[in-house]
Design a protein around this motif. Sequence first.
Motif, PDB file in Angstrom:
ATOM      1  N   MET A   1     -26.606  60.371  74.553  1.00 25.42           N
ATOM      2  CA  MET A   1     -25.315  59.784  74.163  1.00 25.42           C
ATOM      3  C   MET A   1     -24.525  59.425  75.419  1.00 25.42           C
ATOM      4  SD  MET A   1     -22.360  61.443  71.738  1.00 25.42           S
ATOM      5  CE  MET A   1     -20.901  60.527  71.334  1.00 25.42           C
ATOM      6  N   TYR A   2     -23.966  58.192  75.408  1.00 25.47           N
ATOM      7  CA  TYR A   2     -23.242  57.748  76.609  1.00 25.47           C
ATOM      8  C   TYR A   2     -21.887  58.450  76.695  1.00 25.47           C
ATOM      9  CZ  TYR A   2     -20.390  54.767  73.594  1.00 25.47           C
ATOM     10  OH  TYR A   2     -19.514  54.302  72.645  1.00 25.47           O
ATOM     11  N   ALA A   3     -21.417  58.570  77.936  1.00 22.19           N
ATOM     12  CA  ALA A   3     -20.105  59.176  78.172  1.00 22.19           C
ATOM     13  C   ALA A   3     -19.057  58.070  78.209  1.00 22.19           C
ATOM     14  CB  ALA A   3     -20.112  59.950  79.489  1.00 22.19           C
ATOM     15  N   ARG A   4     -18.125  58.109  77.307  1.00 22.35           N
ATOM     16  CA  ARG A   4     -17.074  57.089  77.251  1.00 22.35           C
ATOM     17  C   ARG A   4     -15.940  57.464  78.182  1.00 22.35           C
ATOM     18  NH1 ARG A   4     -13.340  55.411  72.030  1.00 22.35           N
ATOM     19  NH2 ARG A   4     -12.404  53.552  72.974  1.00 22.35           N
ATOM     20  N   GLU A   5     -15.454  56.476  78.968  1.00 21.57           N
ATOM     21  CA  GLU A   5     -14.319  56.709  79.858  1.00 21.57           C
ATOM     22  C   GLU A   5     -13.021  56.406  79.121  1.00 21.57           C
ATOM     23  OE1 GLU A   5     -14.516  55.383  83.998  1.00 21.57           O
ATOM     24  OE2 GLU A   5     -16.447  54.458  83.491  1.00 21.57           O
ATOM     25  N   PHE A   6     -11.965  57.070  79.544  1.00 22.61           N
ATOM     26  CA  PHE A   6     -10.629  56.803  79.009  1.00 22.61           C
ATOM     27  C   PHE A   6      -9.740  56.416  80.184  1.00 22.61           C
ATOM     28  CE2 PHE A   6     -12.702  59.612  76.019  1.00 22.61           C
ATOM     29  CZ  PHE A   6     -12.466  58.977  74.806  1.00 22.61           C
ATOM     30  N   ARG A   7      -9.877  55.133  80.581  1.00 23.16           N
ATOM     31  CA  ARG A   7      -9.171  54.661  81.769  1.00 23.16           C
ATOM     32  C   ARG A   7      -7.791  54.121  81.410  1.00 23.16           C
ATOM     33  NH1 ARG A   7     -12.823  53.573  86.035  1.00 23.16           N
ATOM     34  NH2 ARG A   7     -11.400  52.004  86.870  1.00 23.16           N
ATOM     35  N   ASP A   8      -6.954  54.060  82.411  1.00 21.52           N
ATOM     36  CA  ASP A   8      -5.649  53.428  82.277  1.00 21.52           C
ATOM     37  C   ASP A   8      -5.797  51.978  82.749  1.00 21.52           C
ATOM     38  OD1 ASP A   8      -2.933  52.532  83.599  1.00 21.52           O
ATOM     39  OD2 ASP A   8      -2.433  54.067  82.129  1.00 21.52           O
ATOM     40  N   GLY A   9      -5.254  51.031  81.973  1.00 24.75           N
ATOM     41  CA  GLY A   9      -5.433  49.624  82.302  1.00 24.75           C
ATOM     42  C   GLY A   9      -4.921  49.243  83.681  1.00 24.75           C
ATOM     43  N   ALA A  10      -3.896  49.937  84.149  1.00 24.69           N
ATOM     44  CA  ALA A  10      -3.334  49.612  85.458  1.00 24.69           C
ATOM     45  C   ALA A  10      -4.357  49.799  86.573  1.00 24.69           C
ATOM     46  CB  ALA A  10      -2.095  50.463  85.723  1.00 24.69           C
ATOM     47  N   LYS A  11      -5.238  50.785  86.416  1.00 22.46           N
ATOM     48  CA  LYS A  11      -6.243  51.038  87.450  1.00 22.46           C
ATOM     49  C   LYS A  11      -7.268  49.916  87.539  1.00 22.46           C
ATOM     50  CE  LYS A  11      -5.859  56.083  87.192  1.00 22.46           C
ATOM     51  NZ  LYS A  11      -6.563  57.366  86.893  1.00 22.46           N
ATOM     52  N   ASP A  12      -7.434  49.168  86.448  1.00 27.24           N
ATOM     53  CA  ASP A  12      -8.346  48.030  86.451  1.00 27.24           C
ATOM     54  C   ASP A  12      -7.625  46.714  86.701  1.00 27.24           C
ATOM     55  OD1 ASP A  12     -10.730  49.398  86.042  1.00 27.24           O
ATOM     56  OD2 ASP A  12     -10.400  49.497  83.874  1.00 27.24           O
ATOM     57  N   GLY A  13      -6.360  46.789  87.080  1.00 26.11           N
ATOM     58  CA  GLY A  13      -5.596  45.581  87.392  1.00 26.11           C
ATOM     59  C   GLY A  13      -5.175  44.769  86.194  1.00 26.11           C
ATOM     60  N   LEU A  14      -5.126  45.384  85.013  1.00 24.63           N
ATOM     61  CA  LEU A  14      -4.710  44.658  83.818  1.00 24.63           C
ATOM     62  C   LEU A  14      -3.193  44.445  83.831  1.00 24.63           C
ATOM     63  CD1 LEU A  14      -6.865  46.395  81.067  1.00 24.63           C
ATOM     64  CD2 LEU A  14      -7.421  44.394  82.475  1.00 24.63           C
TER      65      LEU A  14
END
Length: 368
Positions: A1-14
């Motif tokens: 089973m893959y590990a899902r990330e819970f990122r904040d959009g700001a860190k990806d430049g959104l």
Amino acid sequence: MYAREFRDGAKDGLEALEPLDPDKISSFGELLEAMGKTAFGGRHVGKAFEVLWEMIADPECKVVMTLSGAMTIAKMGKIITKMIDEGMVQCIISTGALMAHGLSESVGKTHYRHDPSMSDEELFKKGYNRVYDTLEMEANLNYVEHVVAQTLKRLDQDQPLSSHVITRELGKTLAEELHGDGILKSAYLKNVPVYIPAFTDSEVGLDIGTLAMARQVEQARSRGDQNGDLGILQTILQYHPSFNPYFDLNSYADHMLSAKRRGIFTIGGGVPRNWAQQVGPYVEVGNLRLGLNVTPPRFHYGVRICPEPDYWGGLSGCTYQEGLSWGKFVAPKDGGRFAEVLSDATVVWPLLMMGLLERRKAGVVRGS
């Protein structure tokens, strides 16, 4: 089973959205800027405002405005006139009907709200022409024919005509002989060419065709015809104006080739939109078939307001992304800037115009 990330959009430049806060809005410009930070249709309108501002604020950009739909009957004529007077557009491509109804307004005639209790049969009998919820008087168009006839009288009857020549001369008539504002008057005074690719699909086109036949009608009547008036009409239909649409096409191509950058602001779609956009393929075809090596003129900016979506498969819904495949636009990765609003132009266009005028008055410079 893959590990899902819970990122904040700001860190990806959104880009973060912002609530539209009425307490922070005190002008049309602020409203449009705030809409651009929301979602759905509002975001598209906000983006259109920013791209349109970049387009008209770019001193090296020639802006082409293409017009279709009943915008002058819908009372958008003064917005068109204002854009010309303010130097926001350097070329106009339009349907003939839109310009004909604009002439009606320019010579002081009135359009009326349609009363739904009046049937279309009754409207016809009374000389009222209906366009959705609005009426154009047939008497208005008859007066426009008078203005067209007076304009043509000062031209050499053997002079080759094109829509550009005719609209320029009509603008001269409005400027020199009639009071009030007018699209063609402003275009004449500002040296903005107006092209009508489907010229015969308009009241003015019919007027000019009829005027050409009028030179021969008495001669045909004097000869008599066993079929009466039908025979006379069939005879004089052989006479037509010296009209060459390629004068328009090549004049427009030369106009676009002289620009360092180009922008297109489109209301609706149809023939005006496609005719304007095909200048790149026209030059590209010339390169291929004439042994030339000229950089095709492609549009760097584009803003379109049209209620028709692309999945109907119609030209009015053709996206700028689709136009890239035809070589009509600069790709976004190369700096192309485009916005498309699926809405009625009578709702969106006035808002954009007021925002642009506010920014102009405030002295805002591009990029600030």
